[in-house]
Design an enzyme around this catalytic site. Structure first.
Site, PDB file in Angstrom:
ATOM      1  CB  SER A 485      -0.950  -0.059   1.202  1.00  0.00           C
ATOM      2  OG  SER A 485      -2.104   0.663   0.966  1.00  0.00           O
ATOM      3  CG  ASP A 496       7.683   5.471 -11.192  1.00  0.00           C
ATOM      4  OD1 ASP A 496       8.233   4.487 -11.716  1.00  0.00           O
ATOM      5  OD2 ASP A 496       6.507   5.455 -10.786  1.00  0.00           O
ATOM      6  CE  LYS A 510      -6.387  -3.504  -0.324  1.00  0.00           C
ATOM      7  NZ  LYS A 510      -6.723  -2.151  -0.782  1.00  0.00           N
TER       8      LYS A 510
END
Length: 703
Positions: A485, A496, A510
């Site tokens: 999460s 990123d 998830k």
């Protein structure tokens, strides 16, 4: 982590609900033939008006608000049917082929039945399930009544233990033979575990009698919840119906964190399985419970142990919960046991609420020597993403939060002149979405941190609005399968933005958002949005893949989003940032090579890889021998292999070998040693990789 989005309640017109109810009352379903006259009549289990209206509300909510909005049609009907059968009889040990042939009349009709509010077929199948279950329990008790000491364990025969895709028994005689073997297997497991014949007889007789007693207490609400969940979970595993009782205790049931043990549990056939441990919770602090362990018994204080095999999850949760400060004893079968080994251990835990300060970020200094030079690396261990909402809303300038604590720890580590920083997110199950964003802001200049795509296709962008980087030095993020999460959002952003090396294992995966929708009867937990990284990649199902992967003792087959049936797939949307030159990518091949060379002879890495290989071999077995001599020989062979693995590791590290491997030996998990940071193999290797990167790219050095 829960991210609440507004969802107005669907108020169905009275005329629609009334009409649907009238249709149900006037509908004549094809009756199931009465094959036998059961000792108990289940005819009292019938759907009521509240359940009919609730089912219509669920149909409408899923149609309008579920993230995917898939159609309720014949294709969905088949999924509901198969899901229901798997829910009721996952090991295909109760129903016969003749039962399935009768149920097949509804295979393509559940969509129409649910739209009209007709629950009778769902109830009819459940009533037949109860009949078959009662027959099997009666049969098992009759087998035990013959005497455990009369069972012949010298016969060469096997039991198929993986029956998920086994053909349905063609008749009662075939089921009887299966259950004769099941009882024999249970006796043999307990016998090899060291229990006396008299105790085995008493334990199993009591277990089956208790299951029979609980079976006869089945309520219509149990049937309704099972049937509607068989429907709801075809959309995704997190969309579930909660009965009025379960809805009232939702938060406690899900985490047991309020005056409980701090463990997330789920049903696993006839067992209750540990999914993950709440950081700083009583179970985690005990160091004796691990994910995928099975809880088979619960006792209050020094009271008698209650066998809970075959119990519903909510019933086991009620036993585990209790007043703060009281103790609960759990009988646990470790996940590390081979499939044939049912040896259990008893763990005593004091119930308590998890305190915020116990989940707080902590720092360590990792001292490493590499290439003839001494290095100091700062380590920030982050068990959860926390925020003291009460103090924050009250305007307390000293409110406690993940980001504020990490900033202070970074300052302290700077003062110690560390060469780089490792953020340890292993076992961090998430928490505050706001804190995931705030923590990201410490390590990037400015920009988006996470995207939330709603069911209508709208994408909300959460961003760091503050210019400037708080820490711009060398950075690594260590994750594993239980990093979930908010952890995945942070790790994904660091990857990123090319801000950090991501090391360790594939994360949980998830990446969906749920909300609770009240109904006239119970509640619906509904998936209505999805998280995406700033690169546009979903964190769902796949999680975050590390730049350099470590061997993981937790199997993705057993733990993680991809282990859940009907889990929503990975996908991607338009990225929120423009692709930039990745400064890490050119060095990854060299970093991987150095890592491989360093760990090729590392005792802890060798141990973990060998343990994984052995576990895979054992898990591939689909049958077990019911011959005692063969079973004991197999068990002895497995234990000898495990002992050799452990002693090879110990000798390589200059430690004294063991004469035997104790089940409670904490050294079985060497990579997460909680002593000196240098003794934690995975943390130490993460430091070495970061030093490698610093050596290859000197411009990263802290100035």
């Amino acid at each position: 982590m829960r991210y609440h989005l507004p969802l107005r309640r669907i108020r169905m017109k009275r005329s629609l609900a009334s009409t649907a109810l009238a249709l149900v009352l006037g509908f004549s379903a094809l009756p199931l033939a009465a094959k036998t006259t059961p000792a108990t009549s289940w005819d009292y289990l019938q759907p009521d008006r509240d359940q009919v209206i609730a089912s219509l509300n669920v149909v409408e909510l899923l149609k309008r608000h579920h993230y995917n909005k898939p159609p309720l049609n014949d294709e969905r009907s088949i999924k509901i049917y198969d899901n229901y059968l798997k829910l009721l009889d996952p090991s295909r040990s109760y129903f016969m082929a003749s039962d399935i042939a009768e149920f097949n009349q509804w295979r393509n009709q559940f969509d129409d039945l649910l739209k009209s509010g007709n629950l009778e077929p769902g109830f009819a199948i459940y009533r037949r399930h109860l009949t078959r279950l009662q027959e099997r329990l009666d049969f098992a008790l009759a087998e035990l009544a013959k005497g455990v000491d009369k069972i012949d364990f010298s016969v060469d025969e096997d039991l198929q233990v993986d029956r998920e895709k086994a053909p349905w028994a063609k008749d009662r005689a075939e089921l009887d033979d299966l259950w004769r073997k099941r009882v024999k297997d249970e006796v043999l497991r307990l016998k090899i575990a060291g229990k006396e014949t008299k105790d085995i007889q008493e334990l199993l007789t009591k277990r089956y009698k208790n299951q029979l007693k609980r079976l006869k207490q089945t309520r219509g609400e149990d049937v309704f919840q099972a049937y509607i969940n068989a429907f709801a979970t075809t959309y995704d595993p997190h969309t579930t119906y909660l009965s009025p009782d379960n809805a009232e205790n939702f938060d406690i049931n899900m985490s047991l964190s309020l005056e409980g043990i701090g463990a997330v549990l789920q049903s696993d056939n006839e067992h209750v399985k540990v999914v993950r441990l709440v950081p700083a919770g009583p179970a985690e602090k005990s160091k004796q419970i691990a994910p995928a362990d099975k809880i088979v018994g619960v006792a209050q204080g020094n009271d008698e142990m209650v066998d809970v095999i075959g119990w519903r999850l909510d019933e086991v949760v009620k036993l585990i919960r209790g007043p703060k400060g009281s103790t609960v004893r759990l009988e646990v079968i470790p996940a590390s046991n081979p499939p044939t080994d049912q040896t259990s251990k008893v763990v005593t835990i004091t119930r308590e609420a998890v305190k915020l300060e116990e989940q707080a970020a902590k720092k360590k200094v990792l001292h490493l020597k590499q290439d003839g030079r001494d290095y100091k690396l700062g380590v920030i261990e982050l068990p959860a993403f926390y925020l003291d909402f009460k103090a924050f809303r009250a305007g307390d300038p000293n409110y406690k939060s993940t980001t504020r604590d990490v900033k202070q720890l970074i300052d302290e580590l700077r003062a110690e002149k560390v060469d780089g920083l490792v953020i340890d997110l292993r076992n961090n199950g998430g928490g505050s979405l706001q804190e995931a964003t705030e923590l990201t802001s410490l390590f990037i200049e400015q920009g988006p941190t996470v995207l939330v795509r709603n069911a209508d296709g709208r994408v909300d962008v959460l961003a760091d609005e503050n210019k400037g980087i708080y820490y711009n030095g060398p950075l690594a993020v260590l994750v594993n399968r239980l990093s979930a999460s908010a952890s995945e959002i942070f790790a994904g952003a660091m990857q990123d933005y090319h801000r950090a090396l991501i090391l360790g294992g594939q994360t949980f995966g998830k990446g969906t958002v749920q909300t609770i929708q009240p109904l006239n009867h119970g509640e619906l937990k509904l998936t209505l949005a999805k998280f995406y990284r700033v690169s546009g990649q979903s964190t769902q199902h796949q999680g975050v893949l590390p730049d350099i992967a470590y061997p993981d003792v937790m199997h993705t087959k057993d733990i993680g989003e991809s282990a859940l049936p009907a889990a929503m797939p990975w996908d991607s949307i338009r990225p929120a940032i423009k692709p930039e030159l990745d400064p890490i990518k050119p060095f990854l091949t060299q970093l991987q090579s150095k890592h491989d060379q360093r760990t090729a002879q590392d005792p802890d890495f060798l141990f973990t890889r060998a343990s994984i290989d052995l576990s895979k071999q054992l898990m591939a077995e689909t049958t077990v021998s019911l011959n005692e001599a063969k079973r004991r020989a197999q068990q002895a062979d497995i234990e000898a292999k495990q002992l050799k693995l452990e002693n090879d590791r110990r000798v390589a590290k200059g430690e004294k070998p063991l004469a035997e491997l104790a089940k409670e030996d904490e050294d079985a998990l060497p990579v997460e040693d909680k002593g000196k940071p240098e003794d934690d193999a995975y943390l130490s290797e993460s430091g070495h990789i970061l030093i490698d990167y610093l050596s290859l790219n000197p411009s990263l050095a802290i100035h």
